[in-house]
Design a protein around this motif. Structure first.
Motif, PDB file in Angstrom:
ATOM      1  N   ASP A  74      -8.388 -18.281 -45.375  1.00  0.00           N
ATOM      2  CA  ASP A  74      -8.088 -19.380 -44.950  1.00  0.00           C
ATOM      3  C   ASP A  74      -7.188 -19.895 -43.800  1.00  0.00           C
ATOM      4  O   ASP A  74      -7.155 -19.305 -43.083  1.00  0.00           O
ATOM      5  CB  ASP A  74      -7.663 -19.978 -46.632  1.00  0.00           C
ATOM      6  CG  ASP A  74      -5.779 -18.760 -46.656  1.00  0.00           C
ATOM      7  OD1 ASP A  74      -5.486 -19.286 -45.612  1.00  0.00           O
ATOM      8  OD2 ASP A  74      -5.533 -18.364 -48.110  1.00  0.00           O
ATOM      9  N   VAL A  75      -7.304 -21.443 -43.822  1.00  0.00           N
ATOM     10  CA  VAL A  75      -6.963 -22.048 -43.496  1.00  0.00           C
ATOM     11  C   VAL A  75      -5.136 -22.199 -42.793  1.00  0.00           C
ATOM     12  O   VAL A  75      -4.713 -21.824 -42.332  1.00  0.00           O
ATOM     13  CB  VAL A  75      -6.573 -23.441 -43.420  1.00  0.00           C
ATOM     14  CG1 VAL A  75      -6.238 -24.570 -42.152  1.00  0.00           C
ATOM     15  CG2 VAL A  75      -8.377 -24.345 -43.398  1.00  0.00           C
ATOM     16  N   TRP A  76      -4.459 -21.775 -44.093  1.00  0.00           N
ATOM     17  CA  TRP A  76      -3.191 -21.256 -44.165  1.00  0.00           C
ATOM     18  C   TRP A  76      -2.957 -19.793 -43.117  1.00  0.00           C
ATOM     19  O   TRP A  76      -1.838 -19.383 -42.448  1.00  0.00           O
ATOM     20  CB  TRP A  76      -2.217 -21.046 -45.356  1.00  0.00           C
ATOM     21  CG  TRP A  76      -2.892 -23.099 -46.115  1.00  0.00           C
ATOM     22  CD1 TRP A  76      -3.004 -23.633 -46.859  1.00  0.00           C
ATOM     23  CD2 TRP A  76      -1.618 -24.000 -44.620  1.00  0.00           C
ATOM     24  NE1 TRP A  76      -2.700 -24.399 -46.510  1.00  0.00           N
ATOM     25  CE2 TRP A  76      -1.737 -24.749 -45.608  1.00  0.00           C
ATOM     26  CE3 TRP A  76      -0.323 -23.524 -44.940  1.00  0.00           C
ATOM     27  CZ2 TRP A  76      -1.091 -26.132 -45.784  1.00  0.00           C
ATOM     28  CZ3 TRP A  76      -0.177 -24.928 -43.610  1.00  0.00           C
ATOM     29  CH2 TRP A  76      -0.305 -25.977 -44.569  1.00  0.00           C
ATOM     30  N   GLN A  77      -3.517 -19.100 -43.216  1.00  0.00           N
ATOM     31  CA  GLN A  77      -3.870 -17.377 -42.971  1.00  0.00           C
ATOM     32  C   GLN A  77      -3.736 -17.446 -40.784  1.00  0.00           C
ATOM     33  O   GLN A  77      -3.622 -17.035 -40.713  1.00  0.00           O
ATOM     34  CB  GLN A  77      -4.654 -15.977 -43.650  1.00  0.00           C
ATOM     35  CG  GLN A  77      -3.825 -16.133 -44.835  1.00  0.00           C
ATOM     36  CD  GLN A  77      -5.566 -15.910 -45.804  1.00  0.00           C
ATOM     37  OE1 GLN A  77      -6.966 -15.980 -45.987  1.00  0.00           O
ATOM     38  NE2 GLN A  77      -5.398 -14.590 -46.451  1.00  0.00           N
ATOM     39  N   LYS A  78      -5.088 -18.504 -41.042  1.00  0.00           N
ATOM     40  CA  LYS A  78      -5.729 -18.692 -39.727  1.00  0.00           C
ATOM     41  C   LYS A  78      -4.488 -19.077 -38.899  1.00  0.00           C
ATOM     42  O   LYS A  78      -3.968 -18.574 -38.094  1.00  0.00           O
ATOM     43  CB  LYS A  78      -6.658 -19.250 -39.724  1.00  0.00           C
ATOM     44  CG  LYS A  78      -7.661 -18.826 -39.770  1.00  0.00           C
ATOM     45  CD  LYS A  78      -8.745 -19.437 -39.850  1.00  0.00           C
ATOM     46  CE  LYS A  78     -10.095 -18.665 -39.839  1.00  0.00           C
ATOM     47  NZ  LYS A  78     -11.713 -20.304 -39.513  1.00  0.00           N
ATOM     48  N   LEU A  79      -3.604 -20.118 -39.577  1.00  0.00           N
ATOM     49  CA  LEU A  79      -2.520 -21.279 -39.064  1.00  0.00           C
ATOM     50  C   LEU A  79      -1.388 -20.263 -38.493  1.00  0.00           C
ATOM     51  O   LEU A  79      -0.440 -20.330 -37.504  1.00  0.00           O
ATOM     52  CB  LEU A  79      -2.258 -22.217 -40.333  1.00  0.00           C
ATOM     53  CG  LEU A  79      -1.267 -23.118 -39.691  1.00  0.00           C
ATOM     54  CD1 LEU A  79      -1.367 -23.681 -37.952  1.00  0.00           C
ATOM     55  CD2 LEU A  79      -0.689 -24.119 -40.243  1.00  0.00           C
TER      56      LEU A  79
END
Length: 372
Positions: free
Chosen positions: A42-47
């Motif tokens: 998800d986006v938060w993991q990538k961020l």
């Protein structure tokens, strides 16, 4: 010296955390395939991963960016930038560096932004290259400082930037993408023309290495280099670089310390040559072995050819990748630890001696926010 130790420790720590976090994400994706879940990050993991990687870069960037009167050529870069802010053409360096000066001067006259931007470019190319190519990113990050690559950047930013770009270009040597490799070498040459010598690395990838002949190569090329010192002088004296033969650069000093370390690393790489040929990293190992041999040869002629150490530094960038590979080739965990301690220990000791002795003039460290 403490500021460099702390910055390096933080950079290595955040690199390690980012590598572990990245591996955790990939492992979770792998497991999700077995339970028939849709694998995704998800986006938060990538961020989070990006934040960790940026955090790994920041310590060395900030130390380099906010330095004040640190580095042999610091004053030259400041004066050149000042001339640009006063409407003159920056007289220092090749077109790539002059462009950076003009770009920064367009927005501000504060020289700190020039040093910060150069530090970001330097660290950016190295760290992205490390994350893409190194089998042990934390060790590679430690080697940026331990091998004095970082300190040589604080001394001469132009060549430091060129070397960072050349390091990244190794990715395309390994991928056999000559077009992108050429683009990055030409980009590096826009900061320091000596970068064009690096073109030979792409060709060396396809050459087989005969370990028994390595000593022969070193002796022959070393003798040619020593004997050809006067020829090199004759040619250089007819160029704009003639001042090197009339300055402190031509003091005839032999780089004993770095010659010893470079030769020792070459010998150890030769000892692990057979293991390297059985590894999936065979191609990379061979290119990096060639680079190490070239480094030793130019160390040999450092007493007769002024600034030949610049070529040594250029080819030493391969050690950021070769030393982690070399350590991984040792199957015995205890000997692997011994190799790690010896390599880092020797390099840190040599760098400490050199820096304490005034090399690169990076001590004492001083900080400024500009406005001079």
């Amino acid at each position: 010296m403490l500021v460099y130790v702390v910055a390096t420790a933080l950079a290595v720590l955040f690199t390690y955390i980012s590598v572990v976090y990245d591996k955790t994400l990939k492992d979770s994706l792998q497991k999700s395939r077995y339970v028939y879940l849709k694998p995704r990050i998800d986006v938060w993991q990538k961020l989070t991963l990006y934040v960790l990687r940026v955090a790994s870069v920041l310590p060395l960037v900030l130390v380099a960016g906010f330095r004040y009167k640190v580095g042999t050529d610091w004053g030259n870069y400041l004066r050149s930038f000042r001339s640009v802010t006063h409407g003159k053409d920056g007289h220092y360096g090749e077109k790539g560096y002059r462009f950076i000066q003009k770009f920064v001067a367009f927005f501000t006259s504060n020289y700190i932004w020039l040093f910060l931007l150069c530090a970001i470019i330097f660290a950016g190319f190295y760290f992205v290259g490390i994350y893409k190519m190194s089998i042990n990113p934390p060790l590679s990050v430690a080697l940026i400082v331990a091998t004095s690559i970082y300190f040589s950047f604080l001394n001469g930013m132009r060549q430091g930037l060129a070397q960072a770009i050349l390091f990244f270009s190794l990715r395309y040597v390994f991928k056999r993408d000559w077009k992108r490799f050429l683009i990055f070498v030409l980009l590096a040459s826009s900061f320091h023309k000596s970068s064009l010598v690096f073109l030979i690395v792409y060709i060396l990838y396809g050459f087989k290495i005969d370990i028994k002949r390595i000593i022969f190569y070193i002796v022959i090329f070393g003798m040619v280099g020593l004997a050809g010192g006067q020829l090199v002088k004759y040619v250089v004296m007819k160029t704009k670089y003639a001042h090197y033969y009339m300055s402190a650069f031509a003091d005839g000093g032999f780089e004993w310390l770095w010659f010893f370390i470079s030769t020792a690393i070459l010998v150890v790489m030769c000892c692990y040559y057979e293991n390297g040929q059985k590894s999936e990293l065979k191609g990379q190992f061979n290119v990096l072995l060639w680079m190490q041999m070239i480094s030793v040869i130019f160390c040999l002629i450092s007493a007769t050819v002024p600034e030949s150490n610049r070529i040594v530094w250029m080819f030493n960038i391969g050690q950021i990748l070769s030393l982690p590979i070399l350590i991984s080739l040792e199957k015995d965990k205890r000997w692997r630890l011994v190799l790690l301690v010896l390599i880092l220990g020797f390099y840190m000791l040599a760098t400490y001696i050199a820096i304490r002795g005034g090399s690169h003039r990076v001590l004492p460290y001083r900080m400024s926010f500009g406005g001079e």
